[in-house]
Design an enzyme around this catalytic site. Structure first.
Site, PDB file in Angstrom:
ATOM      1  CE1 TYR A   9      -3.261  -2.762   0.085  1.00 44.77           C
ATOM      2  CE2 TYR A   9      -3.708  -2.314   2.373  1.00 44.77           C
ATOM      3  CZ  TYR A   9      -3.964  -3.041   1.229  1.00 44.77           C
ATOM      4  OH  TYR A   9      -4.926  -4.022   1.231  1.00 44.77           O
TER       5      TYR A   9
ATOM      6  CE  LYS B 161       0.633 -17.716  -2.923  1.00 47.10           C
ATOM      7  NZ  LYS B 161      -0.246 -18.880  -2.822  1.00 47.10           N
TER       8      LYS B 161
ATOM      9  CG  ASP C 145      -2.827 -19.829  -0.903  1.00 47.15           C
ATOM     10  OD1 ASP C 145      -2.031 -19.749   0.050  1.00 47.15           O
ATOM     11  OD2 ASP C 145      -2.558 -20.469  -1.938  1.00 47.15           O
TER      12      ASP C 145
ATOM     13  CG  ASP D 153      -7.145  -4.174   4.151  1.00 50.54           C
ATOM     14  OD1 ASP D 153      -8.121  -4.055   4.922  1.00 50.54           O
ATOM     15  OD2 ASP D 153      -7.022  -3.497   3.111  1.00 50.54           O
TER      16      ASP D 153
ATOM     17  CG  ASP E 197     -12.497  -6.227   6.509  1.00 51.19           C
ATOM     18  OD1 ASP E 197     -12.165  -5.686   7.582  1.00 51.19           O
ATOM     19  OD2 ASP E 197     -12.946  -5.593   5.527  1.00 51.19           O
TER      20      ASP E 197
END
Ligand code: NAD
Length: 367
Positions: free
Chosen positions: A145, A195, A227, A251, A255
């Site tokens: 980001y 990852k 994943d 992020d 959620d």
């Protein structure tokens, strides 16, 4: 001699002031039961600050926060301010600058489903019976980001969008310490998400996590690809204690974890700076649809105050007492409208009545 902590109280808009009032009554109760004082300074933030002082985060509010040991934040925003330019709106104009000014690099979001509320989850009862209590620790100021270069460049069909994902050892180290220290105060287990089969940042991430973990031999560390983690969260959320993530993975997964609980009015969050300073706020927003009617659930705000005691003031015993008081009123069947399922053993209560019951339960817990 009793300790004193300075708290900047930023109630904000909508349900913010209503739920904050209940959190402050819980702090009153903590003051009288534990040897501690909370010196509170109130300041405007968000829409009310725009109305009264011309901007969402006035200088006076920043100064109040700088003089404090922690910020207890309500929520900001509402239809009245939605047509302002984005940077001047309550949420963007207040929250992003607060993160930047105070270097809030670690975001802690618990996803707790109390045994009494398993019916509110979108998951099958069998998967979550007994409830779960996950803490997502997310790096908040680095990663894809924020890393450079980024942007869209070139011409025609050769135009490219560029984002860069970059992490330094020091950035990874400091978020690791937050996660491991949090695990010390919980069940002592950390799952680090990456990852590492594809991303170089993840290879470094895993290496640094392993190195820092050596300083916390009592913590049980494991690694999981992002994943797989997304899948495991819906398959068996009870397996997790602390989930450690870089910014984007956190992020998304925070959620996902929060939504598994099915009750936004229950979830607190913390954003921590280096040292003990932090900002504590409910995960939800200002809920303008129910504001001013005594309908809001104050539990997210009360648990935010509990997190403040746990992470900024090292008052683990008092924080545990608040969490236990919340659990006990839920076990008694008390429900604000958002968590009321119409069962025979449930009693629908107002914001204030829920606050009253938690304060009373806190008193009983100590006796
Ligand atoms: P919201 O979280 O305010 O509300 C979503 C739904 O959840 C509503 O039906 C609301 O009534 C319910 N809800 C939320 N908290 C509750 C509580 N404590 N008790 C009972 N019910 C609760 O999200 P939204 O409607 O998308 O946004 C409303 C406003 O809040 C917007 O102006 C938005 O910008 C702002 N917002 C602020 C923050 C923040 O201050 N950190 C975060 C998110 C949204």
């Amino acid at each position: 001699m009793s300790k004193n902590f300075k708290v900047a109280v930023l109630s904000g808009d909508g349900i913010g002031p209503e739920v904050m009032a209940e959190a402050l009554r819980v702090l009153d109760a903590v003051e009288s039961q534990f040897e501690v004082g909370f010196e509170r300074t109130f300041a405007n933030v968000g829409g009310i600050a725009i109305d009264k002082e011309g901007k969402a985060l006035p200088q006076g509010t920043i100064d109040t926060c700088k003089a404090a040991d922690a910020i207890l934040f309500g929520s900001v925003g509402g239809p009245k301010w939605e047509n302002l330019p984005p940077d001047e709106q309550p949420e963007r104009g207040a929250l992003l600058p607060l993160r930047k000014i105070f270097g809030l690099y670690a975001n802690l979001r618990p996803a707790i489903i109390f045994p009494a509320l398993t019916g509110a989850s979108s998951l099958k009862e069998a998967v979550i019976s007994g409830g779960f209590n996950i803490l997502v620790v997310r790096e908040l100021t680095g990663g894809i980001y924020f890393s450079q270069p980024k942007g869209v460049e070139g011409e025609g069909r050769e135009r490219v969008g560029i984002d860069t994902m970059r992490y330094s050892v020091s950035e990874i180290e400091r978020i690791c310490h937050v996660a491991f220290k949090a695990a010390q105060k919980r069940d002592g287990r950390v799952v680090s998400i990456d990852k590492a089969n594809v991303l170089s940042t993840s290879v470094l991430w895993r290496e640094v996590v392993e190195t820092v973990a050596a300083e916390y031999p009592e913590i049980k560390l494991s690694h999981m690809y992002v994943d797989n983690a997304a899948m495991q969260l819906v398959r068996n959320p009870k397996q997790f204690d602390v989930i450690l993530c870089e910014n984007m993975f956190g992020d998304i997964l925070s959620d996902e974890a929060a939504m598994l609980t099915g009750s936004l009015g229950m979830l607190p969050s913390a954003s921590l700076a280096e040292g003990s300073f932090g900002m504590y706020e409910p995960s939800g927003g200002s809920a303008p649809d129910i504001a001013g009617q005594g309908l809001a659930n104050p539990i997210a705000q009360i648990l935010s105050a509990s997190m403040m005691l746990r992470y900024s003031f090292a008052m683990v015993e008092a924080a545990d007492a608040i969490d236990a008081a919340v659990e006990s009123v839920l076990n008694q069947g008390l429900r604000t409208g958002d968590i009321y399922q119409g069962k025979a053993d449930e009693q629908k209560v107002s914001t204030r009545e829920m606050g009253d019951a938690i304060v009373a339960a806190l008193g009983k817990g100590k006796a």
